[in-house]
Design an enzyme around this catalytic site. Structure first.
Site, mmCIF file in Angstrom:
data_model
loop_
_atom_site.group_PDB
_atom_site.id
_atom_site.type_symbol
_atom_site.label_atom_id
_atom_site.label_comp_id
_atom_site.label_asym_id
_atom_site.label_seq_id
_atom_site.Cartn_x
_atom_site.Cartn_y
_atom_site.Cartn_z
ATOM 1 C CD GLU A 1 -20.355 -8.252 20.329
ATOM 2 O OE1 GLU A 1 -19.617 -9.979 19.596
ATOM 3 O OE2 GLU A 1 -20.806 -8.628 20.479
ATOM 4 N NE ARG B 1 -29.619 -9.467 20.650
ATOM 5 C CZ ARG B 1 -29.076 -9.964 21.387
ATOM 6 N NH1 ARG B 1 -29.430 -9.370 22.868
ATOM 7 N NH2 ARG B 1 -29.099 -11.129 22.085
ATOM 8 C CE LYS C 1 -27.790 -2.204 23.438
ATOM 9 N NZ LYS C 1 -27.879 -1.567 22.970
ATOM 10 N NE ARG D 1 -34.562 -8.226 25.954
ATOM 11 C CZ ARG D 1 -34.161 -7.049 27.149
ATOM 12 N NH1 ARG D 1 -32.914 -6.281 26.491
ATOM 13 N NH2 ARG D 1 -33.808 -7.500 28.161
ATOM 14 N NE ARG E 1 -31.941 -9.628 32.385
ATOM 15 C CZ ARG E 1 -31.594 -8.796 31.186
ATOM 16 N NH1 ARG E 1 -30.876 -7.708 30.836
ATOM 17 N NH2 ARG E 1 -33.174 -7.814 31.283
ATOM 18 C CE LYS F 1 -27.749 -3.331 29.122
ATOM 19 N NZ LYS F 1 -28.773 -3.291 28.481
ATOM 20 C CG PHE G 1 -24.333 -8.968 18.319
ATOM 21 C CD1 PHE G 1 -24.183 -10.020 19.168
ATOM 22 C CD2 PHE G 1 -24.659 -7.775 18.444
ATOM 23 C CE1 PHE G 1 -25.569 -10.473 19.938
ATOM 24 C CE2 PHE G 1 -25.889 -7.615 18.775
ATOM 25 C CZ PHE G 1 -26.357 -8.926 19.317
ATOM 26 C CD GLU H 1 -28.609 -3.279 19.500
ATOM 27 O OE1 GLU H 1 -29.223 -2.382 20.093
ATOM 28 O OE2 GLU H 1 -28.276 -4.674 20.255
#
Length: 331
Positions: free
Chosen positions: A22, A29, A24, A44, A188, A192, A111, A72
């Site tokens: 996707e 966020r 970024k 976030r 995690r 990224k 997303f 986002e």
């Protein structure tokens, strides 16, 4: 759900079920709760941003479906995503927030969909959640200011999104997800990868000391020949410290940064302790595309000294494609 930073795209089997990439976007966020009994825009870190983004909250209240969306928050200005404008909006409340929403409307680049009509979708694999999200846009259940995040399973396209040219539009890189992964809050388990490009700047100072430099402060000259801070490097390797110790020279009292104070980090007010050095060396560095008010938002990675370049050969501050705009992170 969070992402682990990597420097390059991983192999296709690095995540469960194969990889989808996707874009970024350069934003905040946010989780948007659009339930019948709760409308909330949450950061976030868990902060309530609802009053700062009344346009997003208003659109969430108007949704026919009860949804929880992950995405986002962005502001689009002058052909690119503008993080500085988004940050200004996040500080507004009350009437001021309404005025800011009219001047700089926000969008949520969605997303993921985590809940729909009271059903928790997080245990479902990514591919099923993505299909549900796409159907919400296809049927018109979601439209502006909500927009669908671009995604691809094509490795070549994902690599193209890492081209720094996308950075000029506000796309920082890609987030890679496993097609069969459930949504795991706080883990995690995504990957990224940021877009990166090399650039040059003048070494104007160091943290630590000249005898043992820990990091470099890099600058570029503006139209008035004032040396402007543009970046700070990540911690230097021991071998690099030894090399620099031999070639850095102490600054004279008329150094442009002799009486300047810089913030310890982007968006903070703490003071960074530094020693100016004679601005006679040019450093090549590797950086991502997140730049605000002429300053690289994240620390950059020192590559080498460009001994063949004179400081005045470095692109001027206002002329540099990597560092748009003006301003200085001086306190």
């Amino acid at each position: 759900m969070l992402a682990e930073a990597r420097r390059q795209l991983p192999p296709a089997n690095a995540l469960p079920g194969g990889i989808v990439a996707e874009q970024k976007p350069d934003g905040f966020r946010a989780i948007v709760f659009a339930r019948r009994d709760l409308v909330m825009v949450q950061s976030r870190q868990g902060a309530d941003l609802t009053s700062a983004f009344p346009d997003i909250a208003r659109a969430a209240r108007a949704l026919g479906d009860s949804l929880v969306l992950d995405g986002e928050l962005v502001v689009h200005r002058q052909g690119r995503l503008d993080f500085a404008a988004l940050q200004r909006r996040a500080r507004r409340r009350g009437r001021s927030a309404g005025q800011a929403a009219a001047a700089d409307p926000a969008y949520l680049i969605a997303f993921d969909v985590l809940e729909s009509d009271g059903t928790n979708l997080m245990p479902l694999p990514y591919r099923d959640r993505r299909a549900r999200l796409e159907s919400l846009f296809a049927t018109g259940a979601l439209d502006s200011p909500f927009t669908l995040c671009p995604a691809t399973t094509d490795c070549a396209m994902a690599q193209d999104w890492l081209d720094p040219a996308w950075g000029s539009a506000g796309i920082e890189g890609v987030v890679l997800k496993g097609l069969s992964q459930p949504y795991l809050p706080g883990k995690r388990s995504w990957i990224k990868v940021r877009s990166q490009a090399t650039a040059e700047a003048v070494i104007g100072g160091v943290t630590g000391s000249l005898a043992a430099p820990l990091a470099l402060l890099l600058g570029r000259y503006d139209a008035s020949d004032d040396l402007r801070l543009v970046a700070r490097t990540t911690p230097l390797a021991a071998s690099v410290r030894r090399e620099l110790t031999e070639c850095l020279t102490p600054a004279t009292p008329d150094h442009p940064w002799a009486s300047r104070r810089f913030s310890v980090g982007w968006g903070t007010r703490g003071e960074l302790m530094h020693d100016p050095v004679t601005p006679e060396l040019v450093a090549e560095f590797l950086a991502d595309t997140a730049v605000d008010a002429g300053h690289y938002r994240h620390p950059v990675r020192f590559i080498r000294i460009r001994a063949e370049m004179h400081p005045m050969q470095v692109p001027r501050f206002e002329e540099s494609g990597e560092v748009p705009g003006g301003g200085d992170p001086n306190i």
